[in-house]
Design a protein around this motif. Structure first.
Motif, mmCIF file in Angstrom:
data_model
loop_
_atom_site.group_PDB
_atom_site.id
_atom_site.type_symbol
_atom_site.label_atom_id
_atom_site.label_comp_id
_atom_site.label_asym_id
_atom_site.label_seq_id
_atom_site.Cartn_x
_atom_site.Cartn_y
_atom_site.Cartn_z
ATOM 1 N N SER A 160 0.836 -1.213 0.000
ATOM 2 C CA SER A 160 0.000 0.000 0.000
ATOM 3 C C SER A 160 0.863 1.252 0.000
ATOM 4 O O SER A 160 0.530 2.243 -0.658
ATOM 5 C CB SER A 160 -0.934 0.006 1.209
ATOM 6 O OG SER A 160 -1.911 -0.991 1.067
ATOM 7 N N GLU B 112 2.051 1.760 -3.501
ATOM 8 C CA GLU B 112 0.959 2.316 -4.307
ATOM 9 C C GLU B 112 0.763 3.805 -4.028
ATOM 10 O O GLU B 112 0.635 4.601 -4.971
ATOM 11 C CB GLU B 112 -0.348 1.576 -4.007
ATOM 12 C CG GLU B 112 -0.407 0.197 -4.602
ATOM 13 C CD GLU B 112 -1.692 -0.521 -4.262
ATOM 14 O OE1 GLU B 112 -2.285 -1.101 -5.197
ATOM 15 O OE2 GLU B 112 -2.121 -0.494 -3.088
ATOM 16 N N ARG B 113 0.760 4.177 -2.756
ATOM 17 C CA ARG B 113 0.581 5.600 -2.423
ATOM 18 C C ARG B 113 1.672 6.454 -3.048
ATOM 19 O O ARG B 113 1.402 7.538 -3.578
ATOM 20 C CB ARG B 113 0.559 5.803 -0.898
ATOM 21 C CG ARG B 113 -0.752 5.443 -0.254
ATOM 22 C CD ARG B 113 -0.821 5.898 1.203
ATOM 23 N NE ARG B 113 0.225 5.356 2.038
ATOM 24 C CZ ARG B 113 0.204 4.149 2.612
ATOM 25 N NH1 ARG B 113 -0.830 3.352 2.434
ATOM 26 N NH2 ARG B 113 1.204 3.752 3.369
ATOM 27 N N LEU C 143 3.447 5.785 -5.764
ATOM 28 C CA LEU C 143 3.234 5.854 -7.219
ATOM 29 C C LEU C 143 2.039 6.716 -7.567
ATOM 30 O O LEU C 143 2.070 7.465 -8.546
ATOM 31 C CB LEU C 143 3.076 4.446 -7.796
ATOM 32 C CG LEU C 143 4.356 3.612 -7.841
ATOM 33 C CD1 LEU C 143 4.052 2.185 -8.256
ATOM 34 C CD2 LEU C 143 5.388 4.235 -8.774
ATOM 35 N N PHE C 144 0.979 6.645 -6.769
ATOM 36 C CA PHE C 144 -0.210 7.458 -7.031
ATOM 37 C C PHE C 144 0.065 8.937 -6.823
ATOM 38 O O PHE C 144 -0.636 9.787 -7.382
ATOM 39 C CB PHE C 144 -1.377 7.032 -6.142
ATOM 40 C CG PHE C 144 -1.893 5.638 -6.419
ATOM 41 C CD1 PHE C 144 -1.668 5.000 -7.626
ATOM 42 C CD2 PHE C 144 -2.608 4.965 -5.442
ATOM 43 C CE1 PHE C 144 -2.139 3.717 -7.865
ATOM 44 C CE2 PHE C 144 -3.089 3.684 -5.674
ATOM 45 C CZ PHE C 144 -2.862 3.059 -6.878
ATOM 46 N N SER C 145 1.079 9.267 -6.019
ATOM 47 C CA SER C 145 1.384 10.680 -5.756
ATOM 48 C C SER C 145 2.175 11.330 -6.894
ATOM 49 O O SER C 145 2.337 12.545 -6.918
ATOM 50 C CB SER C 145 2.172 10.818 -4.447
ATOM 51 O OG SER C 145 3.516 10.381 -4.619
ATOM 52 N N GLN C 146 2.634 10.532 -7.838
ATOM 53 C CA GLN C 146 3.421 11.041 -8.961
ATOM 54 C C GLN C 146 2.504 11.700 -9.993
ATOM 55 O O GLN C 146 1.341 11.315 -10.131
ATOM 56 C CB GLN C 146 4.207 9.904 -9.623
ATOM 57 C CG GLN C 146 5.160 9.188 -8.695
ATOM 58 C CD GLN C 146 6.227 10.095 -8.164
ATOM 59 O OE1 GLN C 146 6.859 10.842 -8.905
ATOM 60 N NE2 GLN C 146 6.444 10.053 -6.855
ATOM 61 N N MET D 38 0.468 12.411 -13.202
ATOM 62 C CA MET D 38 -0.199 11.441 -14.059
ATOM 63 C C MET D 38 0.580 11.143 -15.339
ATOM 64 O O MET D 38 0.589 10.019 -15.828
ATOM 65 C CB MET D 38 -1.593 11.945 -14.419
ATOM 66 C CG MET D 38 -2.415 10.934 -15.188
ATOM 67 S SD MET D 38 -4.076 11.506 -15.513
ATOM 68 C CE MET D 38 -3.822 12.572 -16.909
ATOM 69 N N LYS E 249 3.791 1.713 -12.379
ATOM 70 C CA LYS E 249 2.409 1.327 -12.059
ATOM 71 C C LYS E 249 2.010 0.097 -12.867
ATOM 72 O O LYS E 249 1.411 -0.843 -12.335
ATOM 73 C CB LYS E 249 1.443 2.474 -12.361
ATOM 74 C CG LYS E 249 1.506 3.610 -11.377
ATOM 75 C CD LYS E 249 0.571 4.740 -11.825
ATOM 76 C CE LYS E 249 0.768 5.979 -11.007
ATOM 77 N NZ LYS E 249 -0.046 7.106 -11.504
ATOM 78 N N ILE F 174 1.732 -2.611 -10.057
ATOM 79 C CA ILE F 174 0.313 -2.629 -9.706
ATOM 80 C C ILE F 174 -0.481 -3.468 -10.699
ATOM 81 O O ILE F 174 -1.371 -4.224 -10.321
ATOM 82 C CB ILE F 174 -0.235 -1.194 -9.592
ATOM 83 C CG1 ILE F 174 0.513 -0.453 -8.471
ATOM 84 C CG2 ILE F 174 -1.732 -1.204 -9.320
ATOM 85 C CD1 ILE F 174 0.245 1.043 -8.411
#
Length: 146
Positions: A50, A53-54, A56-59, A61, A70, A74
């Protein structure tokens, strides 16, 4: 949390491996299995994955490196459970990525566990040389620790 050691297991007829008891305690009965580097799979505790993931999600788009990671981590990730007997099923679509057919090597690498088919692990370890490992120890600063 720190996973250490190397273990060899056989894949049973239901494509399960036995997770070593020390690893089971750290995983807490579940984890996330995903594509790794060098021809292995990475098994993370759910909380550790997790955090990946957090990050990578903060990068942004449109950050190409983040998109690649990702897709790699992911996109291939599977939630896995460890049963009451300490067994975990290795999903069919992930097995070929690590050449997992019968014998499986689990390698604790600190914050994650690597799963390798025995032949893939043997091929990887044969490629390692004392010079390469010494250079890696120096490059990471490990060489100064003795």
């Amino acid at each position: 949390m720190s996973f250490r050691g190397e273990n060899i297991h056989n894949l049973d007829d239901k494509f399960r491996i036995l997770i070593p008891s020390a690893f089971r305690e750290e995983l807490g009965g579940k984890g996330v299995l995903t594509r790794g580097w060098n021809g292995c799979l990475f098994l993370y505790p759910a909380e550790a994955f997790s955090a990946i993931e957090r990050e990578l999600f903060s990068q942004p788009m449109l950050n190409q490196e983040a998109m690649d990671l990702k897709r790699w981590f992911i996109g291939s990730a599977e939630d896995v459970n460890i049963d009451s007997q300490g067994r975990m099923t290795v999903p069919e679509r992930l097995r070929p990525l690590a050449r997992i057919y019968k014998e499986v090597v689990s390698v604790g690498t600190g914050h994650k566990i690597e799963l390798w088919g025995r032949e893939a692990w043997d091929d990887y370890t044969r490629q390692q040389s004392q010079e390469r490992l010494t250079a890696a120890a120096i490059a990471t600063g490990l060489g100064r620790l003795g």
